[in-house]
Design a protein around this motif. Structure first.
Motif, short mmCIF file in Angstrom:
data_model
loop_
_atom_site.label_atom_id
_atom_site.label_comp_id
_atom_site.label_asym_id
_atom_site.label_seq_id
_atom_site.Cartn_x
_atom_site.Cartn_y
_atom_site.Cartn_z
N GLY B 269 0.78 -1.22 0.00
CA GLY B 269 0.00 0.00 0.00
C GLY B 269 0.81 1.26 0.00
N VAL B 270 0.27 2.26 0.63
CA VAL B 270 0.86 3.59 0.52
C VAL B 270 1.70 3.97 1.72
N VAL B 271 1.66 3.18 2.75
CA VAL B 271 2.35 3.59 3.96
C VAL B 271 3.55 2.67 4.19
N LYS B 272 4.69 3.25 4.42
CA LYS B 272 5.92 2.46 4.52
C LYS B 272 5.91 1.51 5.71
N ASP B 273 5.45 2.00 6.83
CA ASP B 273 5.55 1.22 8.05
C ASP B 273 4.28 0.38 8.21
N ALA B 274 4.40 -0.93 7.99
CA ALA B 274 3.24 -1.80 7.99
C ALA B 274 2.53 -1.82 9.33
N SER B 275 3.25 -1.66 10.37
CA SER B 275 2.64 -1.79 11.69
C SER B 275 1.99 -0.49 12.15
N SER B 276 2.24 0.56 11.39
CA SER B 276 1.81 1.86 11.90
C SER B 276 0.33 2.12 11.69
N ALA B 277 -0.26 1.60 10.61
CA ALA B 277 -1.67 1.87 10.35
C ALA B 277 -2.42 0.55 10.35
N HIS B 278 -3.25 0.36 11.35
CA HIS B 278 -4.03 -0.88 11.33
C HIS B 278 -5.44 -0.61 11.86
N PRO B 279 -6.39 -1.41 11.37
CA PRO B 279 -7.79 -1.19 11.77
C PRO B 279 -8.03 -1.59 13.21
N LEU B 280 -8.84 -0.78 13.89
CA LEU B 280 -9.12 -1.05 15.29
C LEU B 280 -10.57 -1.49 15.50
N GLY B 281 -11.45 -1.11 14.65
CA GLY B 281 -12.85 -1.48 14.82
C GLY B 281 -13.67 -1.05 13.62
N LEU B 282 -14.83 -1.68 13.39
CA LEU B 282 -15.70 -1.34 12.26
C LEU B 282 -17.15 -1.44 12.72
N THR B 283 -17.90 -0.36 12.47
CA THR B 283 -19.32 -0.37 12.78
C THR B 283 -20.10 -0.07 11.50
N VAL B 284 -21.09 -0.89 11.19
CA VAL B 284 -21.94 -0.65 10.02
C VAL B 284 -23.38 -0.53 10.51
N VAL B 285 -24.00 0.58 10.19
CA VAL B 285 -25.41 0.74 10.57
C VAL B 285 -26.26 0.84 9.30
N SER B 286 -27.54 0.57 9.46
CA SER B 286 -28.49 0.56 8.33
C SER B 286 -27.97 -0.29 7.18
N PRO B 287 -27.63 -1.55 7.45
CA PRO B 287 -27.09 -2.36 6.35
C PRO B 287 -28.09 -2.55 5.22
N GLY B 288 -29.38 -2.51 5.56
CA GLY B 288 -30.42 -2.60 4.52
C GLY B 288 -30.42 -3.92 3.78
N GLN B 289 -31.43 -4.07 2.94
CA GLN B 289 -31.52 -5.25 2.10
C GLN B 289 -31.25 -4.83 0.67
N ARG B 290 -30.40 -5.58 0.01
CA ARG B 290 -30.11 -5.23 -1.38
C ARG B 290 -31.33 -5.54 -2.24
N GLU B 291 -31.71 -4.58 -3.07
CA GLU B 291 -32.84 -4.81 -3.97
C GLU B 291 -32.38 -5.71 -5.12
N VAL B 292 -33.20 -6.72 -5.43
CA VAL B 292 -32.90 -7.56 -6.59
C VAL B 292 -33.88 -7.17 -7.69
N ARG B 293 -33.35 -6.49 -8.71
CA ARG B 293 -34.22 -5.99 -9.79
C ARG B 293 -33.99 -6.83 -11.04
N LYS B 294 -35.05 -7.45 -11.50
CA LYS B 294 -34.92 -8.29 -12.71
C LYS B 294 -35.59 -7.59 -13.89
N ILE B 295 -34.95 -7.71 -15.03
CA ILE B 295 -35.51 -7.11 -16.25
C ILE B 295 -35.44 -8.14 -17.37
N THR B 296 -36.51 -8.21 -18.11
CA THR B 296 -36.56 -9.15 -19.24
C THR B 296 -36.21 -8.40 -20.53
N LEU B 297 -35.31 -8.98 -21.27
CA LEU B 297 -34.87 -8.34 -22.52
C LEU B 297 -35.06 -9.30 -23.69
N PRO B 298 -36.08 -9.06 -24.53
CA PRO B 298 -36.21 -9.90 -25.74
C PRO B 298 -35.04 -9.59 -26.69
#
Lengths: 338, 692
Positions: B269-298
């Motif tokens: 990646g972009v940062v030289k020191d691998a140990s210097s930038a690391h993820p500490l936590g992740l919160t996702v709210v309103s994940p929602g439901q993905r819409e499945v949209r189907k379309i017929t194409l003759p």
């Protein structure tokens, strides 16, 4: 006085010939042909000649008269010619002086493009229509599938008036008004000024010109649209000019396409005029969006339509080799006069 | 949009290294290249004008996907971190508004010794900013089209809440400027203040600096219209708002964070020191439901549009797959049933949308072009076209050039007109939002534009300037003959300087030019196959002694004359200008079709009379008076000579009366009788005497 004889007339012939050789035509005419002249007197004396001799004498008189008229006539022609020649030698006019002319007016390049395109489209049955510039948002945007807050409205910064209207941002508003009539089939074209509320630069003016056409009929396809555009562009640019089509986006058409012609300056090689592309976009087009057809009660499952339009100013600028579109509206007549 | 070739190459094995060929592929895929430049690191950058409805086109991935379908080359997915922490961030996160459809917050450590790796950061070099992670964030935006925002965790107080404002509030943004955030805007708040205007710009109060040691990185999707309204109200257009306004992909929210973490780590990646930038936590709210949209194409639909009856269905489905569509099992040989990819839910809702995608990826060059096969019809020109066409001939023949003037002016411009015609200003249609003040009023007359144009051209040195314009004028007062509520069309005419183009011979007087112009107007009338006349007028903006009106039948079409001296003085014109304005709708109304005139072969008899006409009386009064007698065989009356003696208050005008009978030669006695009647009528009824 001696009786008139053929010999006497013969002597007159000789006399005339002798005089004619040196006399001026005026003097000859007076002596021989005037009302007091010799010939008049001769013919008056004919009645004195005996009936037997009169025909022969009269014939000689007529011969003398014909001779006199012929020679006098010839001398007159020669005199006229000499006088004419002399006059011609004297007459002179300096035609290097400036002309006196009211001049010859020209049609504005934008009108020229409009008239040319109209003439081409009329061959395909298109009728010219006209409409308002002070327009409602409905005809200008909403009916054309451009709802409030649609990103496409960004492209068309709009003038709003104190009457609650907008100034049309494109001549496509005429498409709305045409389709509203419910006519079938529709083949209409509209040209005119449009307005955008933006700062002016070499390629943008707040007031400029567009040309739009719409064709609605059963069975029209994208291939038909491209065929129509190609027909128009060939009429405008000639058959040798290359044309290509690229995808575009307009809210009121789908699919939307752009028509490009090979850059006249670089012949496709790429130059500053065409941004290095080798192509110049001249028209935007597309199959009329189903939402637009539905808005005007056409059934998109049965009826199709297409529309295309272009900036007349851009075509006119190309025609005049203007790199700055504002030149078209500066009205410095020295530029247009050529 | 800036598209870096290096990014594109990470995702695609391009079939060519030729930049011009790549450009053509991009153009034909709907990614119109406006400019090409080369960076210091020898990377090629394409400046692309994306399609206005395609938010997914605003990044390298979108461009790569289009090229993939266009060239039938598989797309490579980019590397992402696979080990994001399962625990949440160290602060409560809440979404209080339905205008945010997904919200994710990633917490990362960000030690101070982080240094960007130049070889990776080059594409995003322009955005290298306050903190290396901001540069990574920008890189992800350009690569994947998902905006992320980096907060300084230690400046966020208590909680993070996504909410809509209930009143207008003021913020100081990252750019150091203050903005008013309108009511109803989506914002990100901590316990006490707004820390970002969602989808538009972050606030200075939570921005990262070189001293930042912990960050919160936001990745989200918002309602496009809400973002658009806020951005417009704030007068801002940022890279993020541009994308959010066109709709972003909810499925990409977390993916973008994984990519960001991957890039932030040292090895790849972009940062030289691998140990210097690391993820500490992740919160996702309103994940929602993905819409499945189907379309017929003759498939036939595509074949019809492209006029390609043999187009293979496999080609259609292959291209759709490369564009990210998935084929539903119900697909059959006659029609494809496709599931719309998550990043296209904003713009693909109908069969026609899918047709457009297929056509674009196959290429417009393969469409078999064909003119519609229809019965040939050649309609007549419209009435307007006909009138304008007929007007042009006499104008061009007399040296009038067509001009097009702008549609606006200002109240200052028309102040002298208002002086001469009080209340005129109020009749104007005003522009409420003009950027340029010179566009304040829609023009209600073209007189000022025409005189201004004449003046400019004369000052440039043109000796003779004659112009015309078929112009549209605007007024709040509806014009009776116009089909439009606020507007009407006019023919404007202007004459400045000389009539004849060359500057020699005798001086031309204003009177000469007015009579020349009168001749042109009469010729225009004849071109419309009507009998025009010039009558007295009282136009407020024309010189009271030098103006007239064009009248056809009983219709007054418009006036012309010398511009009023007050207007000349107010606009500081050096020259006298002659202008005219004629109603085009009226000309259309009175125009007639050509019909051959019946003429007589019999000899005519002419008689001249010289009359003493008061100095300020029009000679046409006599013509009208004699014509009014309706003498049966009087075929014409016209002035043929004028003599004015210094110091006299009358002018001697000689009129020629022509008499003609259609079938026989008139006798002089008859004409003498009629002339006696005429003289008697003039002396007794019109009080005009024969000149002594």
């Amino acid at each position: 006085m001696e009786t008139l004889t053929t010999d006497a007339i013969g002597a007159l012939v000789e006399r005339f010939r002798a005089e004619a050789a040196g006399a001026e035509v005026g003097a000859l005419k007076k002596e021989w042909l005037s009302k007091d002249g010799i010939l008049k007197g001769l013919f008056a004396r004919l009645r004195e000649v005996s009936a037997d001799e009169r025909p022969a004498v009269a014939q000689r008189c007529n011969e003398l008269k014909a001779l006199v008229e012929e020679i006098v006539g010839e001398k007159e022609r020669q005199l006229d010619e000499r006088q004419r020649r002399s006059l011609v030698q004297k007459q002179f006019f300096d035609l290097s002086l400036p002309a006196r002319s009211p001049g010859l007016g020209f049609i504005h390049p934008i009108s020229r493009v409009e008239e040319t395109v109209s003439a081409v489209l009329r061959q395909l049955g298109f009728v010219a229509i006209d409409g308002p510039v002070v327009e409602t948002e409905y005809y200008c945007f909403d009916a054309l599938n451009i709802p409030q807050h649609h990103p496409a409205r960004d492209l068309q910064d709009t003038f709003y008036t104190d009457t609650g209207h907008v100034l049309r941002t494109h001549t496509t508003s005429m498409q709305s008004r045409t389709l509203e009539t419910g006519a079938m089939p529709v083949r209409a074209m509209a040209a005119g000024g449009v307005y955008r509320n933006e700062a002016e630069d070499a390629s943008h003016t707040a007031f400029f010109h567009q040309f739009d056409l719409v064709w609605v009929e059963k069975g029209l396809t994208l291939a038909n649209l491209m065929g129509t555009i190609q027909f128009v562009l060939r009429e405008l640019y000639g058959k040798r000019r290359k044309v290509r089509f690229v995808p575009k986006y307009y809210p009121y058409t789908e699919p939307s396409i752009g028509a490009q012609v090979e850059c006249s300056a670089c012949k496709g090689a790429g130059c500053p005029l065409c941004g290095g592309a080798g192509w110049v976009t001249v028209a935007g087009a597309g199959m009329i969006h189903r939402n637009v057809l539905r808005e005007f009660k056409y059934d998109p499952e049965k009826i199709a339509g297409f529309a295309f339009g272009f900036g007349t100013g851009r075509l006119a600028a190309q025609l005049c080799d203007f790199s700055d579109i504002r030149e078209l509206y500066h009205n410095d007549l020295r530029v247009f006069a050529g | 949009m800036k598209l870096y070739l290096s990014m594109l190459k990470q995702m695609l094995d391009l079939p060519t290294a030729e930049i011009s060929e790549i450009r053509t592929h991009l153009d034909e895929a709907g990614l119109e290249v406006k400019a090409i430049e080369t960076t210091e690191a020898k990377d090629t950058v394409f400046t692309i004008e994306t399609l206005a409805n395609r938010g997914d086109h605003g990044c390298a991935l979108g461009a790569a996907r289009e090229l993939s379908a266009r060239l039938l080359i598989p797309l490579r997915t980019v590397s992402i971190a696979t080990d994001l922490p399962e625990k949440g961030v160290s602060i409560p996160v809440r979404n209080d508004t339905g205008l945010c459809t997904r919200y994710a917050l990633l917490e990362m450590s960000a030690p101070g010794e982080m240094t960007p790796r130049s070889e990776v950061l080059v594409p995003g070099g322009a955005q290298q900013g306050r903190h290396p992670l901001v540069a990574v964030s920008n890189y992800v935006l350009m690569e994947l089209g998902q905006p992320t925002h980096v907060f300084d965790r230690d400046k966020i107080q208590g909680e993070v809440v996504v909410t809509a404002t209930t009143q207008e509030e003021t913020i100081t943004a990252l750019d150091g400027n203050s903005y008013r955030v309108p009511t109803g805007s989506v914002v990100i708040r901590d316990r006490s203040r707004i820390v970002a205007v969602a989808g538009v710009i972050g606030c200075a109060n939570s921005m990262v600096t070189p001293e930042t040691r912990r960050v919160l990185i936001e990745s989200a999707t918002f309602d496009p219209v809400a973002i658009r309204k806020t951005a417009r109200a704030m007068g801002l257009s940022t890279d993020a708002s541009h994308l959010f306004e066109r709709g972003t992909d909810t499925e990409q929210v977390v993916f973008a964070l994984k990519r960001l973490v991957y890039l932030a780590r040292g090895a790849s990646g972009v940062v030289k020191d691998a140990s210097s930038a690391h993820p500490l936590g992740l919160t996702v709210v309103s994940p929602g439901q993905r819409e499945v949209r189907k379309i017929t194409l003759p498939y036939q639909r595509v074949r019809d549009e492209m006029n390609l009856p043999r187009l293979n269905e496999t080609e259609v489905t292959s291209r759709l797959k490369y564009l990210g569509y998935t084929l539903d099992p119900s697909t059959n040989p006659k029609q494809a049933v496709v599931v719309v990819p998550s990043w296209r839910l904003w713009d693909v809702s109908h069969e026609q949308d899918v047709v457009e995608d297929v056509v674009r990826s196959i290429g417009l060059h393969r469409v078999k072009i064909e003119l519609p096969q229809r019965e040939p019809v050649m309609p007549e020109r419209s009435l307007r076209e006909e009138v304008v066409g007929r007007i042009r001939t006499p104008l061009h023949g007399n040296g009038f050039h067509e001009v097009i003037t702008k549609g606006f002016y200002t109240p200052t411009d028309i102040a002298p007109l208002e002086e001469l015609s009080p209340g005129y200003l109020d009749k104007h249609v005003r522009i409420s939002n003009a950027i340029d003040r010179s566009n304040a009023l829609l023009k209600g007359t073209n007189i000022l534009h025409i005189t201004g144009l004449l003046e400019d051209n004369l000052r440039h040195g043109s000796p003779a300037v004659k112009c015309y314009e078929v112009a549209r004028l605007f007024s709040k007062e509806r014009h009776a003959n116009s089909p439009f509520e606020f507007e009407r069309d006019v023919l404007s005419i202007g004459v400045g300087g000389r009539w004849y183009t060359e500057e020699w011979g005798r001086e031309e007087s204003t009177e000469d030019k007015l009579l020349h112009l009168k001749g042109v107007l009469l010729a225009i009338g004849r071109g419309l196959f009507v009998v025009p006349q010039i009558v007295k007028s009282r136009h407020p903006w024309l010189h009271p002694g030098y103006q007239g009106e064009l009248k056809i039948g009983s219709t007054r079409v418009g006036a012309f004359g010398l511009i009023h001296p007050d207007i000349k003085a107010a606009h500081k014109y050096r020259f006298d200008h002659i202008v005219g304005e004629f109603d085009l709708h009226l000309l259309m109304k009175v125009m007639k079709e050509f019909s051959a005139r019946q003429v007589a072969d019999t000899p005519s008899i002419r008689r001249d009379i010289t009359l003493a006409i008061p100095t300020r009386e029009w000679s046409s009064v006599v013509v009208q008076g004699i014509e009014g007698m309706k003498l049966e065989f009087l075929s014409a009356v016209q002035p043929v000579d004028l003599f004015v003696k210094e110091g006299e208050d009358v002018r001697r005008v000689t009129y020629r009366l022509t008499f003609q009978h259609p079938e026989r030669a008139l006798a002089h006695d008859e004409v003498d009788g009629w002339m006696a009647q005429v003289i008697s009528h003039l002396e007794e009824q019109m009080k005009v005497s024969l000149a002594g």
